[in-house]
Motif scaffolding. Structure first.
Motif, PDB file in Angstrom:
ATOM      1  N   ALA A   1       4.919   5.744   4.938  1.00 30.78           N
ATOM      2  CA  ALA A   1       3.980   4.766   4.378  1.00 30.78           C
ATOM      3  C   ALA A   1       3.044   5.549   3.476  1.00 30.78           C
ATOM      4  N   GLY A   2       3.331   5.543   2.170  1.00 36.12           N
ATOM      5  CA  GLY A   2       2.578   6.357   1.215  1.00 36.12           C
ATOM      6  C   GLY A   2       3.477   7.429   0.636  1.00 36.12           C
ATOM      7  N   PHE A   3       3.505   7.509  -0.686  1.00 39.52           N
ATOM      8  CA  PHE A   3       4.342   8.514  -1.361  1.00 39.52           C
ATOM      9  C   PHE A   3       3.515   9.149  -2.474  1.00 39.52           C
ATOM     10  N   GLY A   4       2.269   9.521  -2.121  1.00 42.13           N
ATOM     11  CA  GLY A   4       1.381  10.191  -3.076  1.00 42.13           C
ATOM     12  C   GLY A   4       1.505  11.695  -2.908  1.00 42.13           C
TER      13      GLY A   4
ATOM     14  N   VAL B   1       0.638  13.796  -0.494  1.00 48.94           N
ATOM     15  CA  VAL B   1       1.167  14.267   0.791  1.00 48.94           C
ATOM     16  C   VAL B   1       2.524  13.631   1.089  1.00 48.94           C
ATOM     17  N   GLY B   2       2.627  12.315   0.891  1.00 52.10           N
ATOM     18  CA  GLY B   2       3.873  11.607   1.214  1.00 52.10           C
ATOM     19  C   GLY B   2       5.056  12.127   0.423  1.00 52.10           C
ATOM     20  N   SER B   3       4.874  12.337  -0.886  1.00 54.96           N
ATOM     21  CA  SER B   3       6.007  12.804  -1.695  1.00 54.96           C
ATOM     22  C   SER B   3       6.321  14.262  -1.341  1.00 54.96           C
TER      23      SER B   3
ATOM     24  N   VAL C   1      10.325   3.885   2.149  1.00 57.20           N
ATOM     25  CA  VAL C   1       9.088   4.442   1.608  1.00 57.20           C
ATOM     26  C   VAL C   1       8.232   3.283   1.123  1.00 57.20           C
ATOM     27  N   LEU C   2       7.004   3.210   1.651  1.00 61.14           N
ATOM     28  CA  LEU C   2       6.086   2.130   1.264  1.00 61.14           C
ATOM     29  C   LEU C   2       5.090   2.648   0.232  1.00 61.14           C
ATOM     30  N   VAL C   3       4.934   1.906  -0.865  1.00 57.97           N
ATOM     31  CA  VAL C   3       3.926   2.250  -1.872  1.00 57.97           C
ATOM     32  C   VAL C   3       3.185   0.981  -2.268  1.00 57.97           C
ATOM     33  N   ARG C   4       2.118   1.176  -3.069  1.00 60.58           N
ATOM     34  CA  ARG C   4       1.366   0.014  -3.548  1.00 60.58           C
ATOM     35  C   ARG C   4       2.038  -0.567  -4.791  1.00 60.58           C
ATOM     36  N   ASP C   5       2.546   0.339  -5.663  1.00 51.90           N
ATOM     37  CA  ASP C   5       3.090  -0.082  -6.951  1.00 51.90           C
ATOM     38  C   ASP C   5       4.523   0.445  -7.085  1.00 51.90           C
ATOM     39  N   ALA C   6       5.481  -0.470  -6.940  1.00 55.61           N
ATOM     40  CA  ALA C   6       6.892  -0.049  -6.943  1.00 55.61           C
ATOM     41  C   ALA C   6       7.355   0.371  -8.333  1.00 55.61           C
ATOM     42  N   HIS C   7       6.590   0.054  -9.372  1.00 55.78           N
ATOM     43  CA  HIS C   7       7.048   0.343 -10.745  1.00 55.78           C
ATOM     44  C   HIS C   7       6.466   1.641 -11.294  1.00 55.78           C
ATOM     45  N   LYS C   8       5.610   2.284 -10.518  1.00 60.25           N
ATOM     46  CA  LYS C   8       4.985   3.528 -10.984  1.00 60.25           C
ATOM     47  C   LYS C   8       6.049   4.618 -11.178  1.00 60.25           C
ATOM     48  N   ALA C   9       5.918   5.399 -12.273  1.00 57.33           N
ATOM     49  CA  ALA C   9       6.838   6.525 -12.456  1.00 57.33           C
ATOM     50  C   ALA C   9       6.479   7.607 -11.432  1.00 57.33           C
ATOM     51  N   ARG C  10       7.475   8.191 -10.786  1.00 55.42           N
ATOM     52  CA  ARG C  10       7.206   9.178  -9.736  1.00 55.42           C
ATOM     53  C   ARG C  10       7.907  10.483 -10.044  1.00 55.42           C
ATOM     54  N   GLU C  11       7.153  11.597  -9.835  1.00 58.23           N
ATOM     55  CA  GLU C  11       7.730  12.910 -10.144  1.00 58.23           C
ATOM     56  C   GLU C  11       8.764  13.328  -9.111  1.00 58.23           C
TER      57      GLU C  11
ATOM     58  N   GLU D   1       2.166   7.662   8.427  1.00 60.40           N
ATOM     59  CA  GLU D   1       1.169   6.977   7.578  1.00 60.40           C
ATOM     60  C   GLU D   1       0.461   7.996   6.706  1.00 60.40           C
ATOM     61  N   LEU D   2       0.694   7.915   5.387  1.00 58.70           N
ATOM     62  CA  LEU D   2       0.088   8.844   4.431  1.00 58.70           C
ATOM     63  C   LEU D   2      -0.472   8.062   3.246  1.00 58.70           C
ATOM     64  N   MET D   3      -1.095   6.919   3.569  1.00 61.73           N
ATOM     65  CA  MET D   3      -1.661   6.068   2.512  1.00 61.73           C
ATOM     66  C   MET D   3      -3.133   6.383   2.294  1.00 61.73           C
ATOM     67  N   GLY D   4      -3.829   6.755   3.369  1.00 66.46           N
ATOM     68  CA  GLY D   4      -5.278   6.928   3.301  1.00 66.46           C
ATOM     69  C   GLY D   4      -5.957   5.574   3.390  1.00 66.46           C
TER      70      GLY D   4
ATOM     71  N   THR E   1       0.113  10.493  11.525  1.00 69.58           N
ATOM     72  CA  THR E   1      -0.795  10.176  10.418  1.00 69.58           C
ATOM     73  C   THR E   1      -1.607  11.399  10.024  1.00 69.58           C
ATOM     74  N   ALA E   2      -1.968  11.443   8.730  1.00 72.57           N
ATOM     75  CA  ALA E   2      -2.862  12.513   8.250  1.00 72.57           C
ATOM     76  C   ALA E   2      -4.243  11.930   7.965  1.00 72.57           C
ATOM     77  N   ASN E   3      -4.482  10.707   8.457  1.00 72.32           N
ATOM     78  CA  ASN E   3      -5.657   9.944   8.044  1.00 72.32           C
ATOM     79  C   ASN E   3      -6.860  10.216   8.949  1.00 72.32           C
TER      80      ASN E   3
ATOM     81  N   ALA F   1      -9.431  18.712  -6.249  1.00 74.26           N
ATOM     82  CA  ALA F   1     -10.416  17.672  -5.940  1.00 74.26           C
ATOM     83  C   ALA F   1      -9.920  16.331  -6.457  1.00 74.26           C
ATOM     84  N   GLU F   2     -10.249  15.290  -5.703  1.00 76.23           N
ATOM     85  CA  GLU F   2      -9.883  13.924  -6.099  1.00 76.23           C
ATOM     86  C   GLU F   2     -10.685  13.505  -7.330  1.00 76.23           C
ATOM     87  N   ALA F   3     -10.194  12.462  -8.019  1.00 70.35           N
ATOM     88  CA  ALA F   3     -10.960  11.888  -9.129  1.00 70.35           C
ATOM     89  C   ALA F   3     -12.336  11.459  -8.605  1.00 70.35           C
TER      90      ALA F   3
HETATM   91  N1  LIG Z   1      -4.223  15.404  -0.386  1.00 69.27           N
HETATM   92  C1  LIG Z   1      -4.395  16.293   0.583  1.00 69.27           C
HETATM   93  O1  LIG Z   1      -4.439  17.512   0.358  1.00 69.27           O
HETATM   94  C2  LIG Z   1      -4.514  15.849   2.025  1.00 69.27           C
HETATM   95  C3  LIG Z   1      -4.562  16.810   3.059  1.00 69.27           C
HETATM   96  C4  LIG Z   1      -4.622  16.379   4.391  1.00 69.27           C
HETATM   97  C5  LIG Z   1      -4.678  15.035   4.663  1.00 69.27           C
HETATM   98  N2  LIG Z   1      -4.647  14.119   3.638  1.00 69.27           N
HETATM   99  C6  LIG Z   1      -4.665  12.706   3.981  1.00 69.27           C
HETATM  100  O2  LIG Z   1      -3.372  12.173   3.667  1.00 69.27           O
HETATM  101  C7  LIG Z   1      -3.498  10.815   3.284  1.00 69.27           C
HETATM  102  C8  LIG Z   1      -2.847  10.612   1.918  1.00 69.27           C
HETATM  103  O3  LIG Z   1      -3.506  11.408   0.948  1.00 69.27           O
HETATM  104  P1  LIG Z   1      -2.889  11.632  -0.508  1.00 69.27           P
HETATM  105  O4  LIG Z   1      -3.747  12.654  -1.147  1.00 69.27           O
HETATM  106  O5  LIG Z   1      -1.419  11.872  -0.421  1.00 69.27           O
HETATM  107  O6  LIG Z   1      -3.158  10.191  -1.161  1.00 69.27           O
HETATM  108  P2  LIG Z   1      -2.568   9.620  -2.534  1.00 69.27           P
HETATM  109  O7  LIG Z   1      -2.016  10.721  -3.376  1.00 69.27           O
HETATM  110  O8  LIG Z   1      -3.613   8.727  -3.089  1.00 69.27           O
HETATM  111  O9  LIG Z   1      -1.321   8.716  -2.079  1.00 69.27           O
HETATM  112  C9  LIG Z   1      -1.475   7.505  -1.390  1.00 69.27           C
HETATM  113  C10 LIG Z   1      -0.109   6.815  -1.310  1.00 69.27           C
HETATM  114  O10 LIG Z   1      -0.235   5.669  -0.483  1.00 69.27           O
HETATM  115  C11 LIG Z   1       0.157   4.500  -1.196  1.00 69.27           C
HETATM  116  N3  LIG Z   1      -0.760   3.425  -0.781  1.00 69.27           N
HETATM  117  C12 LIG Z   1      -2.111   3.468  -0.742  1.00 69.27           C
HETATM  118  N4  LIG Z   1      -2.609   2.294  -0.273  1.00 69.27           N
HETATM  119  C13 LIG Z   1      -1.550   1.510  -0.021  1.00 69.27           C
HETATM  120  C14 LIG Z   1      -1.393   0.190   0.466  1.00 69.27           C
HETATM  121  N5  LIG Z   1      -2.447  -0.569   0.779  1.00 69.27           N
HETATM  122  N6  LIG Z   1      -0.142  -0.303   0.616  1.00 69.27           N
HETATM  123  C15 LIG Z   1       0.948   0.454   0.300  1.00 69.27           C
HETATM  124  N7  LIG Z   1       0.866   1.711  -0.173  1.00 69.27           N
HETATM  125  C16 LIG Z   1      -0.363   2.239  -0.327  1.00 69.27           C
HETATM  126  C17 LIG Z   1       0.029   4.837  -2.668  1.00 69.27           C
HETATM  127  O11 LIG Z   1       0.925   4.018  -3.414  1.00 69.27           O
HETATM  128  P3  LIG Z   1       1.108   4.197  -5.021  1.00 69.27           P
HETATM  129  O12 LIG Z   1       1.821   5.525  -5.173  1.00 69.27           O
HETATM  130  O13 LIG Z   1       1.937   3.052  -5.442  1.00 69.27           O
HETATM  131  O14 LIG Z   1      -0.279   4.207  -5.584  1.00 69.27           O
HETATM  132  C18 LIG Z   1       0.413   6.326  -2.659  1.00 69.27           C
HETATM  133  O15 LIG Z   1       1.810   6.463  -2.718  1.00 69.27           O
HETATM  134  C19 LIG Z   1      -5.007  10.502   3.319  1.00 69.27           C
HETATM  135  O16 LIG Z   1      -5.325   9.929   4.568  1.00 69.27           O
HETATM  136  C20 LIG Z   1      -5.650  11.872   3.190  1.00 69.27           C
HETATM  137  O17 LIG Z   1      -6.931  11.937   3.783  1.00 69.27           O
HETATM  138  C21 LIG Z   1      -4.556  14.502   2.336  1.00 69.27           C
END
Ligand SMILES: NC(=O)c1ccc[n+]([C@@H]2O[C@H](COP(=O)([O-])OP(=O)(O)OC[C@H]3O[C@@H](n4cnc5c(N)ncnc54)[C@H](OP(=O)(O)O)[C@@H]3O)[C@@H](O)[C@H]2O)c1
Length: 292
Positions: A15-18, A20-22, A48-58, A85-88, A109-111, A196-198
């Motif tokens: 659940a999430g392919f950002g 961490v998920g990818s 694999v669950l995402v928010r936007d199925a049409h997004k280009a993915r690396e 669960e890796l959606m946040g 989960t990593a949440n 860092a995040e946006a």
């Molecule tokens: N980044 C890190 O280094 C890191 C380290 C440890 C833990 N974490 C934790 O891991 C989790 C994910 O972080 P991330 O950095 O990978 O986040 P991210 O890059 O923003 O990816 C989030 C993914 O979840 C999907 N998503 C979000 N909300 C959704 C919803 N309501 N329904 C369906 N899909 C949904 C997004 O879909 P789209 O692709 O379509 O937008 C995306 O694929 C968070 O809880 C974060 O705290 C992150």
């Protein structure tokens, strides 16, 4: 579990392919041989669950996985044993974790935000459903510390724990120390490099570290320290001059998460409540100390 269900591939849903998920999806494919040799079982990512199925993915989807925007697709699939669960975020993540547990799936989960602010109900649900809810990657995943506290140190009386719990803040402070740049410039570099995040609010204002500290306190002392009661200060507004002065006296400034038994709470007898002092704050750390 029957023999056939143990030897068929473990069905996983991401659940999430950002970020961490990818990354996990890629590693499960690249390291499939290693995982099979160590665990005796294949892992198959089925959905694999995402928010936007049409997004280009690396990163390509793992072979055989379907891409969906419908959480019910994951939860109702009997071929999925574990939901990762890796959606946040809070609400959607809580919804899918609860539904997965209700449907008899194990959850990873990593949440940390969700577990720190609202984790108890999920842990109770997992216990009631006799399912596993794991979260090693949510706190210092590279160390790793969750399983160590839960198992190896379970018989130890822990008096205090402290650590650097947020990589983004640590990168910014390290850059300010080594290059003498101001906070804003170091943050910009961290964002450009993808550290860092946006929206870096959770990181630089100390909340990400605070979420992790609540989870560590729960593991170390078995108590639910209310997130809102934690004293939290981040590094926003730190000046290069602060860092330079600290350096001249032999110190580094680090964002520290710390919890310890209060002096009058140590050795609390019987059922006496534990008194803990806990917080996240920038601290002067002597340059000879490990955390510097
Ligand atoms: N980044 C890190 O280094 C890191 C380290 C440890 C833990 N974490 C934790 O891991 C989790 C994910 O972080 P991330 O950095 O990978 O986040 P991210 O890059 O923003 O990816 C989030 C993914 O979840 C999907 N998503 C979000 N909300 C959704 C919803 N309501 N329904 C369906 N899909 C949904 C997004 O879909 P789209 O692709 O379509 O937008 C995306 O694929 C968070 O809880 C974060 O705290 C992150």
């Amino acid at each position: 579990m029957s023999k056939s269900s143990e030897t068929r591939p473990l069905g996983v849903a991401l659940a999430g392919f950002g970020t961490v998920g990818s990354g996990l999806g890629r590693l499960l494919v690249e390291n499939a041989d290693i995982i099979r040799r160590r665990t005796g079982r294949d892992v198959a990512v089925r959905a694999v669950l995402v928010r936007d199925a049409h997004k280009a993915r690396e990163v390509p989807l793992p072979p055989g996985a379907v891409l969906t925007t419908d959480p019910a697709r994951l939860v109702n699939d009997p071929g999925i044993d574990v939901l990762v669960e890796l959606m946040g975020g809070i609400d959607a993540a809580r919804g899918i974790i609860s539904a997965a547990l209700e449907h008899g799936k194990h959850v990873v989960t990593a949440n940390k935000a969700l577990l720190a602010e609202d984790g108890l109900a999920l842990f109770r649900l997992a216990r009631r459903k006799r399912r596993i809810l794991r979260y090693e990657a949510s706190v210092a995943g590279a160390i790793p510390v969750v399983q160590a506290l839960k198992e190896s140190l379970v018989g130890n009386r822990i008096e205090s724990l402290m650590g650097i719990l947020n990589g983004t803040s640590n990168y910014i402070l390290s850059e300010m120390t080594s290059s003498g740049v101001e906070f804003g410039e170091a943050l910009r570099q961290a964002q450009e490099l993808g550290f860092a995040e946006a929206d870096p609010t959770l990181d630089i204002d100390g909340h990400d570290a605070a979420h992790k500290l609540v989870l560590l306190i729960r593991l170390a002392w078995g108590v639910d320290y209310p997130y809102a009661a934690l004293a939290v200060r981040g590094i926003r507004g730190m000046a290069a001059l602060d860092i330079r002065f600290a350096r001249e006296f032999g110190y580094r400034i680090k964002l520290i998460g710390q919890a310890r038994l209060a002096a009058d709470g140590a050795g609390a007898p019987g059922d006496a409540p534990l008194r803990l002092e806990a917080g996240v704050f920038p601290a002067l750390v002597h340059h000879t100390f490990l955390l510097a």
